[in-house]
Design an enzyme around this catalytic site. Structure first.
Site, short mmCIF file in Angstrom:
data_model
loop_
_atom_site.label_atom_id
_atom_site.label_comp_id
_atom_site.label_asym_id
_atom_site.label_seq_id
_atom_site.Cartn_x
_atom_site.Cartn_y
_atom_site.Cartn_z
N HIS A 308 -9.42 -3.53 -5.42
CA HIS A 308 -9.14 -3.69 -3.99
C HIS A 308 -8.53 -5.07 -3.77
CE1 HIS A 308 -9.69 -3.77 0.35
NE2 HIS A 308 -9.85 -2.46 0.27
N ASP A 366 -12.47 5.06 -2.08
CA ASP A 366 -11.85 6.33 -2.49
C ASP A 366 -12.51 6.95 -3.71
OD1 ASP A 366 -9.14 4.57 -1.43
OD2 ASP A 366 -9.64 6.51 -0.55
C1 SDX Z 1 -7.56 1.55 0.02
O1 SDX Z 1 -6.43 -2.79 2.02
C2 SDX Z 1 -7.38 -1.97 2.34
O2 SDX Z 1 -8.31 -2.31 3.04
C3 SDX Z 1 -7.22 -0.56 1.82
C4 SDX Z 1 -8.40 0.36 2.06
C5 SDX Z 1 -8.59 0.66 3.52
O3 SDX Z 1 -9.70 1.04 3.88
O4 SDX Z 1 -7.59 0.62 4.28
O5 SDX Z 1 -9.58 -0.22 1.53
C6 SDX Z 1 -8.18 1.70 1.36
O6 SDX Z 1 -6.35 1.60 -0.07
C7 SDX Z 1 -8.44 1.29 -1.17
C8 SDX Z 1 -7.62 1.06 -2.48
C9 SDX Z 1 -7.28 2.42 -3.05
N1 SDX Z 1 -6.33 2.31 -4.18
C10 SDX Z 1 -6.70 2.60 -5.43
O7 SDX Z 1 -7.84 2.92 -5.79
C11 SDX Z 1 -5.53 2.58 -6.43
C12 SDX Z 1 -5.95 1.79 -7.68
N2 SDX Z 1 -6.11 0.41 -7.26
C13 SDX Z 1 -4.99 -0.50 -7.54
O8 SDX Z 1 -3.73 0.09 -7.37
C14 SDX Z 1 -5.19 -1.88 -6.91
O9 SDX Z 1 -6.46 -2.26 -7.22
C15 SDX Z 1 -4.96 -2.09 -5.43
C16 SDX Z 1 -3.61 -1.62 -4.99
C17 SDX Z 1 -6.01 -1.39 -4.62
C18 SDX Z 1 -5.05 -3.59 -5.16
O10 SDX Z 1 -4.05 -4.19 -5.88
P1 SDX Z 1 -3.76 -5.78 -5.77
O11 SDX Z 1 -4.74 -6.46 -4.91
O12 SDX Z 1 -2.32 -5.96 -5.43
O13 SDX Z 1 -4.11 -6.27 -7.19
P2 SDX Z 1 -3.06 -6.33 -8.37
O14 SDX Z 1 -2.26 -5.06 -8.40
O15 SDX Z 1 -2.35 -7.62 -8.29
O16 SDX Z 1 -4.05 -6.29 -9.65
C19 SDX Z 1 -4.70 -7.48 -10.08
C20 SDX Z 1 -4.96 -7.22 -11.55
C21 SDX Z 1 -3.70 -6.74 -12.30
O17 SDX Z 1 -3.81 -7.18 -13.65
P3 SDX Z 1 -2.96 -8.53 -14.05
O18 SDX Z 1 -1.51 -8.28 -13.68
O19 SDX Z 1 -3.59 -9.67 -13.24
O20 SDX Z 1 -3.18 -8.68 -15.55
O21 SDX Z 1 -5.93 -6.17 -11.70
C22 SDX Z 1 -5.33 -5.06 -12.37
C23 SDX Z 1 -3.82 -5.24 -12.29
O22 SDX Z 1 -3.19 -4.64 -13.42
N3 SDX Z 1 -5.77 -3.84 -11.64
C24 SDX Z 1 -6.16 -2.71 -12.23
C25 SDX Z 1 -6.53 -1.85 -11.16
N4 SDX Z 1 -6.32 -2.48 -9.99
C26 SDX Z 1 -5.85 -3.71 -10.29
N5 SDX Z 1 -6.25 -2.32 -13.52
C27 SDX Z 1 -6.69 -1.06 -13.75
N6 SDX Z 1 -7.06 -0.18 -12.79
C28 SDX Z 1 -6.99 -0.53 -11.48
N7 SDX Z 1 -7.36 0.33 -10.53
#
Ligand code: SDX
Length: 431
Positions: A308, A366
Site C-alpha cells: 500500500h 483487497d
Molecule cells: C487500494 O491509495 C489507497 O488508499 C488505495 C486503497 C483505497 O482504499 O482507496 O487502499 C485501495 O488500491 C489498495 C491497494 C491494492 N493494490 C494491490 O494490492 C496491487 C498490489 N500492490 C502494489 O501494486 C503496490 O503495493 C501499490 C500500488 C498498492 C502501492 O505501490 P507504491 O506505493 O507505488 O509502491 P511501489 O510500487 O513503489 O513499491 C515499493 C517497493 C517496490 O520494490 P523496489 O522497486 O523498491 O525494489 O515494493 C515492491 C515494489 O516492487 N512492491 C511489491 C508489491 N507492492 C510493492 N512487491 C511485490 N508484491 C507487491 N504487491
C-alpha cells in the site's frame, strides 16, 4: 488553514525563499509551495504524489505507520463493529454521528431514491452481455447526468445534496443491474422493506421464480464490506473525482471518472486480481514459486492484495475483513475453501519473508474482500463494482467538501519537460 507560525527556508543559488509551514490537527506538517514558481521560477517534482498534499480535508485521516484509519475522527474498527454503512455515509457527508431522528430521515431519503429512471434500463441492453460490469457502471453513471439534470448545478447546495443522495441510493441498483444483465437474468427492483445491504443482495440474487430470503449474517458482512471501503483520504480514484470536479464537471461525470480510475488492478481492481492470483496459485505448495516471482525484479508479477502506498503497517481494514471472512465461510460451511486455505498460507509465508518485511508489504483491504465476495456467490468481475458502490459516498463527500472550499482552483499540474527544444518544420522532401 491551520497556524503558519513555522517557516521553511529553501535556498537556490544565492537566493533563499521562505515557505509557510502548516501544522495539521494530526499527521505531518505541510509546506505551502503555492508561490514557489512565481517567486523562484521553479517547479517541484512528485509524479506519484508521494509527498504532496493536494487539498485541505476534514473527512478521513490515515496514519500509515500505525495502521490507523479515522473517519471524522472515529476509528474504522469501531465503526465496523458498532455502526452500519448508512450511518457512516451520514458521518462522511455531514461530519457528525446523527441523532436517531436524523438517521431515520436520512435512511428514508436514501431508500426512496433507490430506483433508477425506467428509461435507463435501455442503456444496459445496449451493452454486450459479456461486458465487464465496471464498463457498464462507468457508462450508466456517466449517463445519469442525462436523466437527473435537475441535480447537476454544482453551485446550488440543495442540488449538490440531492445528487449525493441519488448517487448513494442508486449505485447498488446500478451494480446489481449490471450483474443481472451479465448473467442473462431479469432485473430485480429495489425493495423499501429491506435495509441497504440486504436490498443489494436481494437485487443480485433474487429471481422472479421464487422467494429469496437474505441471510442476516451475509447482509451484515456485506454492510461491513461497504463500511470498510467507504472512504480512504486522497487515493487515486478520489483524487480523480476531485480533479474532475475542479473543472466544474457535474457530479455524475465526476463519479463516473472515479469509477474508471478505481477499475485499475493497482487500485480497486486488486480484489479481482487477488482472487484470480489465488486461483492461479491453486494449492499452498505452489506459494514459494509465486513469492519468488514477486521478489524477482525482472518479473512484473506482484502479489495482488499486498502492499500500500500509505500503510507501512497492517491495513486496519484487512484485519476486520479477515474476521468477516472467517464468519462468512463458517456460515456457508466453506471453511475448507481451498482459496481461503491458500490465502492464509500465502499471508503466513509472505509475512515471514524478509523481503516483504523490509519493504513493509502487508495484506491490504483487497486481500480478503474477494474471498468473502466469492463465498457469497459473486463472480470476480463483480468485486470492483462492489468496491465502487461502497466508495461512492467517499467520492461524493470529498466532492462536496472541495466545492465548498473557497480556495478551490482548477487542478492543473505542470511537468518536468524532457522533450525536444524548439526546431523548424522539415518538408517531406528533405527528411
Ligand atoms: C487500494 O491509495 C489507497 O488508499 C488505495 C486503497 C483505497 O482504499 O482507496 O487502499 C485501495 O488500491 C489498495 C491497494 C491494492 N493494490 C494491490 O494490492 C496491487 C498490489 N500492490 C502494489 O501494486 C503496490 O503495493 C501499490 C500500488 C498498492 C502501492 O505501490 P507504491 O506505493 O507505488 O509502491 P511501489 O510500487 O513503489 O513499491 C515499493 C517497493 C517496490 O520494490 P523496489 O522497486 O523498491 O525494489 O515494493 C515492491 C515494489 O516492487 N512492491 C511489491 C508489491 N507492492 C510493492 N512487491 C511485490 N508484491 C507487491 N504487491
Amino acid at each position: 488553514m491551520s497556524d503558519t507560525s513555522k517557516t521553511a527556508h529553501l535556498t537556490i543559488g544565492d537566493s533563499t525563499y521562505e515557505l509557510p509551514i502548516y501544522t495539521p490537527s494530526t499527521g505531518p506538517d505541510v509546506i505551502d509551495i503555492r508561490q514557489l514558481y512565481s517567486q523562484a521560477g521553479v517547479f517541484t517534482y512528485d509524479p506519484g504524489f508521494t509527498s504532496t498534499a493536494a487539498c485541505d480535508s476534514t473527512i478521513t485521516f490515515i496514519d500509515g505507520d500505525k495502521g490507523e484509519l479515522l473517519h471524522r475522527g472515529y476509528p474504522i474498527d469501531q465503526l465496523a463493529e458498532k455502526s452500519h454503512y448508512l450511518e457512516v455515509c451520514f458521518l462522511l457527508l455531514y461530519g457528525y454521528l446523527p441523532k436517531a431522528d436524523e438517521l431515520e430521515n436520512f435512511e428514508k431519503t436514501i431508500t426512496q431514491h433507490t430506483m433508477i429512471h425506467e428509461q435507463m434500463h435501455n442503456f444496459f441492453r445496449g451493452f454486450r452481455r459479456d461486458a465487464h460490469p465496471m464498463a457498464t457502471m462507468v457508462g450508466v453513471v456517466g449517463a445519469m447526468s442525462a436523466f437527473y439534470h435537475d441535480s447537476t448545478d454544482i453551485n446550488n447546495p440543495r442540488e449538490r445534496e440531492i445528487a449525493s443522495h441519488r448517487l448513494i441510493a442508486k449505485m447498488p441498483t446500478i451494480a446489481a443491474m449490471a450483474y443481472k444483465y451479465s448473467i442473462g437474468q431479469p432485473f430485480v427492483y429495489p425493495r423499501n422493506d429491506l435495509d441497504y445491504a440486504a436490498n443489494f443482495l436481494h437485487m443480485c440474487f433474487a429471481v422472479p421464480a421464487e422467494e429469496y430470503q437474505v441471510d442476516p449474517i451475509l447482509a451484515r458482512a456485506m454492510d461491513r464490506i461497504f463500511t470498510l471501503h467507504a472512504d480512504h483520504e486522497q487515493n487515486a480514484s478520489t483524487s480523480t473525482v476531485r480533479l474532475a470536479s475542479s473543472s466544474g464537471a457535474n457530479p455524475f461525470a465526476c463519479i463516473a471518472a472515479g469509477i474508471a480510475c478505481l477499475w485499475g488492478p493497482a487500485h480497486g481492481g486488486a480484489n479481482q486480481a487477488c482472487l484470480e492470483m489465488l486461483k492461479e496459485i491453486g494449492t499452498p505448495d505452489r506459494i514459494p514459486e509465486y513469492i519468488a516471482r514477486a521478489k524477482d525484479k525482472n518479473d512484473p508479477f506482484r502479489l495482488m492484495g499486498f502492499g500500500h502506498r500509505v500503510y507501512k503497517n497492517f491495513d486496519p481494514r484487512a484485519t476486520v475483513m479477515k474476521q468477516s471472512a472467517d464468519e462468512v465461510l463458517d456460515l456457508l460451511g466453506v471453511e475448507n475453501n481451498p482459496v481461503l486455505a491458500t490465502a492464509k498460507e500465502l499471508e503466513k509465508a509472505a509475512l515471514a519473508d524478509p523481503y516483504f518485511a523490509e519493504k513493509k508489504l502487508f495484506p491490504n483491504v483487497d486481500f480478503y474482500s474477494g474471498i468473502i465476495l466469492e463465498a457469497m456467490g459473486f463472480p470476480t468481475s463483480m468485486f470492483t463494482p462492489v468496491f465502487a458502490l461502497s466508495r461512492t459516498v467517499g467520492w461524493i463527500s470529498q466532492w462536496k467538501e472541495q466545492l465548498a472550499d473557497p480556495q478551490m482552483k482548477i487542478g492543473r499540474p505542470r511537468q518536468l519537460y524532457q522533450g525536444e527544444t524548439m526546431r523548424d518544420y522539415v518538408d517531406i522532401e528533405s527528411r
